[in-house]
Design an enzyme around this catalytic site. Structure first.
Site, PDB file in Angstrom:
ATOM      1  N   LYS A  78       0.821  -1.216   0.000  1.00 59.79           N
ATOM      2  CA  LYS A  78       0.000   0.000   0.000  1.00 59.79           C
ATOM      3  C   LYS A  78       0.867   1.282   0.000  1.00 59.79           C
ATOM      4  O   LYS A  78       2.080   1.211   0.141  1.00 59.79           O
ATOM      5  CB  LYS A  78      -0.927  -0.027   1.219  1.00 59.79           C
ATOM      6  CG  LYS A  78      -1.878  -1.210   1.197  1.00 59.79           C
ATOM      7  CD  LYS A  78      -2.762  -1.206  -0.049  1.00 59.79           C
ATOM      8  CE  LYS A  78      -3.809  -2.279  -0.083  1.00 59.79           C
ATOM      9  NZ  LYS A  78      -3.342  -3.562  -0.609  1.00 59.79           N
TER      10      LYS A  78
HETATM   11  C1  LIG Z   1      -9.359  -2.640  -1.823  1.00 61.13           C
HETATM   12  C2  LIG Z   1      -8.784  -3.374  -0.640  1.00 61.13           C
HETATM   13  N1  LIG Z   1      -9.548  -3.544   0.464  1.00 61.13           N
HETATM   14  C3  LIG Z   1      -9.081  -4.181   1.542  1.00 61.13           C
HETATM   15  C4  LIG Z   1      -7.808  -4.698   1.578  1.00 61.13           C
HETATM   16  C5  LIG Z   1      -7.369  -5.467   2.768  1.00 61.13           C
HETATM   17  O1  LIG Z   1      -6.272  -4.912   3.420  1.00 61.13           O
HETATM   18  P1  LIG Z   1      -5.223  -5.840   4.199  1.00 61.13           P
HETATM   19  O2  LIG Z   1      -4.373  -6.523   3.183  1.00 61.13           O
HETATM   20  O3  LIG Z   1      -4.464  -4.838   5.020  1.00 61.13           O
HETATM   21  O4  LIG Z   1      -5.982  -6.787   5.044  1.00 61.13           O
HETATM   22  C6  LIG Z   1      -6.970  -4.551   0.472  1.00 61.13           C
HETATM   23  C7  LIG Z   1      -5.597  -5.083   0.500  1.00 61.13           C
HETATM   24  O5  LIG Z   1      -5.022  -5.643  -0.337  1.00 61.13           O
HETATM   25  C8  LIG Z   1      -7.468  -3.875  -0.681  1.00 61.13           C
HETATM   26  O6  LIG Z   1      -6.729  -3.724  -1.777  1.00 61.13           O
END
Ligand SMILES: Cc1ncc(COP(=O)(O)O)c(C=O)c1O
Length: 410
Positions: free
Chosen positions: A191
Site C-alpha cells: 500500500k
Molecule cells: C481494496 C482493498 N480492500 C481491503 C484490503 C485489505 O487490506 P489488508 O491486506 O491490510 O488486510 C486490500 C488489500 O489488499 C485492498 O486492496
C-alpha cells in the site's frame, strides 16, 4: 528491465532510519502492547493522534489489518443476517469477505470508466434490506463521492469507504475516508504507506467510534486504558488490536504519505504525457485528477485481444505487476470462486441459506455486471513503482509504447 528497478510496493521504498529507531525504541523498552505491560507514550496512540489531524476527523482507531478494519466496521454498523451490502464489481476479496463473515448478502454494482462504483447503477441496487454501501476507491483514485453521497443520503443508508488502495487520496480537496459514516485504510506491504500489516479506521461519529473500539477488541469499550466492563456497548469483539511494533512503523510512514503520493503522481503524469495520444488507446477517467494517488495506470483499448496482447507483451518484457484486467485475480468479482459458487462459511450453511436472507436472491457469475465485464476485457492495469528515476520513467514509457505498437497500431 534494470535489476535495481524500485519495488512496486510504494511505502517500502521510503523505509529508513526513523522507522528503524522507532522499532528499536519499542524493543528496548519492552513496551510491545499499547494497553498494558511496560509502557511509554505509545506509538499506536501517536499514530491515531496524527491520523486525526492528517485525515481531519474526530476519531481514528488503529487495527491489525485492512481486512480487520472492514470486519470491525461492518460488525459495529450492524451488518448481519437479513441485510444487504452493495459492493463494486472491481474490489479486493477482503471487502466481500467482511460481508459474508457477518452473514449478510453482497450485492454487486457496476463500475464506470473511472473503474470505481457507478453511481447510476448504485441507485438501482438499493432495496429495503440495504444496510450499507461499501465503496472502494480502487487502484489509487477516488470515487465520485458527490454523486455517491447524494444517493446514500437520499435513501438514508450509511457509506463505508474502503480506502485501502487510495490512502491519502482526496475528492474535491477532502480526504477519501471522511465522506461516509466510516473510512478504512490498509497499511499492508503493497500500500501507499506500510507497516507490513496494519489498518486504520476513521469516523466523526462518537457513538460509532465507541462501537468500533469495542468491536476491534473483545466487545467492551476501553476507557482510560482499561476495559469498561460495565459499559453500555456489549457485543462480540474480534481481537484486531494493533501492536506497538507495527504502530511504531506506521506512525512514521503515515507522516511520509503526502510525499510518497506527490512523487508517484508526478511520475505517472510524466509517463502519461510522454505516451500522449495513441490511436485506439485511452486512459481511465479520473473523478478528480488532483485527488489521485498515482500507483497505477489503467489503459483502455477497443478490443479484448489488444488488451490481452499489450499485457502479455509488457510482462514478457520484464515489467512487473501488469495485468489484463479480466485476469486481475481476486479483484474481479467473477474470479472470486467462493463468491460465484456461494461456498458455505461452515458445514451448516452460508449467508444465502439463512431464512433471514431468503429475499436476497443475487448471483455473482460472469455476466452479472456486463458493463464492468466489458471494461475489464478491454483494459490493462500497469503498476507504476513509487521511486522511478527519469531514465526508468522513460524506459517504462517506451516499453508501453512498444507493446501498443506491436499489438494495437501495427
Ligand atoms: C481494496 C482493498 N480492500 C481491503 C484490503 C485489505 O487490506 P489488508 O491486506 O491490510 O488486510 C486490500 C488489500 O489488499 C485492498 O486492496
Amino acid at each position: 528491465m534494470e535489476k535495481d528497478w524500485p519495488s512496486g510496493f510504494p511505502g517500502i521504498n521510503w523505509l529508513g532510519r526513523q522507522e528503524e529507531e522507532a522499532v528499536a525504541d519499542v524493543v528496548r523498552k519492552g513496551a510491545l502492547f499499547r494497553y498494558y505491560g511496560p509502557q511509554s507514550p505509545t506509538h499506536v496512540d501517536q499514530l491515531e493522534e496524527y491520523a486525526r489531524t492528517f485525515y481531519d476527523v474526530d476519531h481514528a482507531l488503529a487495527v491489525n489489518s485492512g481486512t480487520g478494519a472492514l470486519f470491525t466496521a461492518m460488525s459495529a454498523l450492524g451488518v448481519g443476517p437479513g441485510t444487504e451490502v452493495i459492493v463494486p464489481a472491481l474490489l479486493w476479496v477482503a471487502t466481500v469477505t467482511a460481508v459474508i463473515q457477518n452473514n449478510a448478502i453482497p450485492v454487486l454494482c457496476e463500475v464506470d470508466r473511472s473503474f470505481n462504483m457507478d453511481p447510476e447503477d448504485l441507485e438501482k441496487k438499493i432495496t429495503p434490506r440495504t444496510k450499507l454501501i461499501a465503496v472502494v476507491h480502487m487502484a489509487g483514485t477516488p470515487c465520485d463521492m458527490d454523486a455517491i453521497m447524494r444517493i446514500a443520503n437520499k435513501h438514508n443508508i450509511p457509506v463505508l469507504e474502503d480506502c485501502a488502495q487510495c490512502n491519502g487520496g482526496s475528492f474535491r480537496k477532502r480526504k477519501v475516508g471522511t465522506f461516509g459514516k466510516v473510512g478504512m485504510y490498509s497499511l499492508q506491504i503493497n500500500k501507499n504507506v506500510t507497516a507490513g500489516e496494519g489498518g486504520l479506521l476513521v469516523t466523526n461519529d462518537e457513538k460509532l467510534y465507541t462501537r468500533l473500539v469495542a468491536a476491534h477488541d473483545l466487545g467492551v469499550p476501553w476507557k482510560k486504558g482499561l476495559p469498561d466492563e460495565t459499559g453500555e456497548v456489549c457485543f462480540w469483539g474480534q481481537g484486531r488490536r494493533m501492536g506497538e511494533l507495527a504502530g511504531a512503523v506506521a506512525n512514521i510512514q503515515l507522516r511520509k504519505l503526502s510525499h510518497v503520493i506527490a512523487h508517484m503522481k508526478a511520475s505517472k503524469q510524466r509517463i502519461k504525457d510522454m505516451l500522449g495520444h495513441m490511436e485506439g488507446v485511452s486512459f481511465r477517467r479520473l473523478n478528480d485528477p488532483d485527488g489521485d494517488t498515482g500507483p497505477f495506470l489503467i489503459l483502455m483499448f477497443d478490443k479484448e485481444s489488444h488488451a490481452g496482447g499489450v499485457a502479455q507483451h509488457l510482462t514478457n518484457g520484464g515489467i512487473d505487476n501488469v495485468f489484463h484486467l479480466s485476469n486481475y485475480g481476486l479483484h474481479i468479482y467473477h474470479n472470486i470462486r467462493s463468491l460465484v459458487e456461494k461456498v458455505p462459511l461452515s458445514p451448516a450453511g452460508n449467508p444465502w441459506s439463512l431464512s433471514q436472507n431468503s429475499d436476497s436472491l443475487f448471483e455473482y457469475g460472469k455476466g452479472t455486471c456486463p458493463t464492468s465485464d466489458d471494461l475489464f476485457e478491454r483494459s490493462v492495469i500497469v503498476t507504476i513503482p513509487s521511486r522511478l528515476t527519469d531514465e526508468q520513467e522513460l524506459e517504462m514509457t517506451q516499453a508501453i509504447k512498444n507493446a501498443i505498437v506491436a499489438n494495437v497500431t501495427s
